[in-house]
Design an enzyme around this catalytic site. Sequence first.
Site, short mmCIF file in Angstrom:
data_model
loop_
_atom_site.label_atom_id
_atom_site.label_comp_id
_atom_site.label_asym_id
_atom_site.label_seq_id
_atom_site.Cartn_x
_atom_site.Cartn_y
_atom_site.Cartn_z
N GLY A 28 7.32 -11.14 2.19
CA GLY A 28 8.37 -11.69 3.03
C GLY A 28 8.09 -13.05 3.63
O GLY A 28 8.97 -13.65 4.24
N ASN B 34 3.09 -14.60 -2.68
CA ASN B 34 3.31 -15.00 -4.07
C ASN B 34 4.57 -15.87 -4.18
O ASN B 34 4.50 -17.05 -4.50
CB ASN B 34 3.42 -13.76 -4.95
CG ASN B 34 3.45 -14.07 -6.45
OD1 ASN B 34 3.28 -13.19 -7.26
ND2 ASN B 34 3.65 -15.31 -6.85
N SER B 35 5.73 -15.26 -3.90
CA SER B 35 7.01 -15.94 -4.13
C SER B 35 7.11 -17.28 -3.40
O SER B 35 7.66 -18.24 -3.94
CB SER B 35 8.18 -15.05 -3.70
OG SER B 35 8.16 -13.83 -4.39
N GLY C 143 9.84 -10.79 -1.34
CA GLY C 143 10.60 -11.84 -2.00
C GLY C 143 11.77 -12.40 -1.22
O GLY C 143 12.49 -13.27 -1.72
N LYS D 146 -4.38 -2.71 -5.02
CA LYS D 146 -3.31 -2.93 -4.06
C LYS D 146 -2.28 -1.85 -4.31
O LYS D 146 -1.61 -1.82 -5.34
CB LYS D 146 -2.68 -4.32 -4.23
CG LYS D 146 -1.55 -4.57 -3.24
CD LYS D 146 -0.78 -5.85 -3.54
CE LYS D 146 0.41 -5.97 -2.60
NZ LYS D 146 1.30 -7.09 -2.96
#
Length: 261
Positions: free
Chosen positions: A186, A207-208, A158, A97
């Site tokens: 996002g 993720n976040s 994030g 990535k």
Amino acid sequence: MTWSIYEEELTNRLLIGSALYPSPEVMSKAVQASGSQVITLSLKRQNPSEHSGAQIWQHIQKLGLKLLPNTAGCKTADEVFTLAQMSREIFATDWIKLEVIGDDYNLQPDPIELLKSAEQLIAEGFKVLPYCTDDLVICQRLYDLGCEVIMPWASPIGTGKGLMNPYNLETIRMRLPDATLILDAGIGKPSDACIAMEMGYDGVLLNSAVALADDPVLMARAFANAIEAGSQGYLAGIMPQRQTAHASTPTLGTPFWHEQV
């Protein structure tokens, strides 16, 4: 329905990160709840040779998923090249990535270094999944270089702001019909992911939104359901929007009774 990333066949369209969780144990449970078959990790943050990284790495290994190392924290093509080579050796995968950050405030990718890095890595045999903004021209250039997968952001990493520029994202999907498009960064809530899938995106990487939820395991399950719903909606064919109301029950040929008063 199956799909693929660089000829790797997958059944789940959610790719998930391994950072920011309250503990490695919670991370493992959330990833399992998501049903994801691909997990991202960073050599800079999760180096197996370091004690803290080793703990996380042990949990990741037990999950038995396809690894997607990232170049988070890199700012130049030279940094990317070195870290990618190390990641390929340590994690035994040619997937990478690609992240090249150009601004420390909103973590926006550097488009010049990004294209340079992609070209170098492809020449070295890497299967590159570049993280970029929702700039159509940059996405086209990356695809022309040989990146079969393109990962435009929904909004800065994030932030949880969701799809800030739906028009841009829809345009990328329309103009790159043969590219595998994965929305990355996002995403804040499951409905964001659902909307992306309804646009025809092939997958969502996040993720976040899961790791920082009050209940990461439940949120991972919610995202899995939302992505599945959005994907099915796209495949089913969403009805076109209309400017005027249309009765769902037609009146033509329907008998009407008039009550005499």
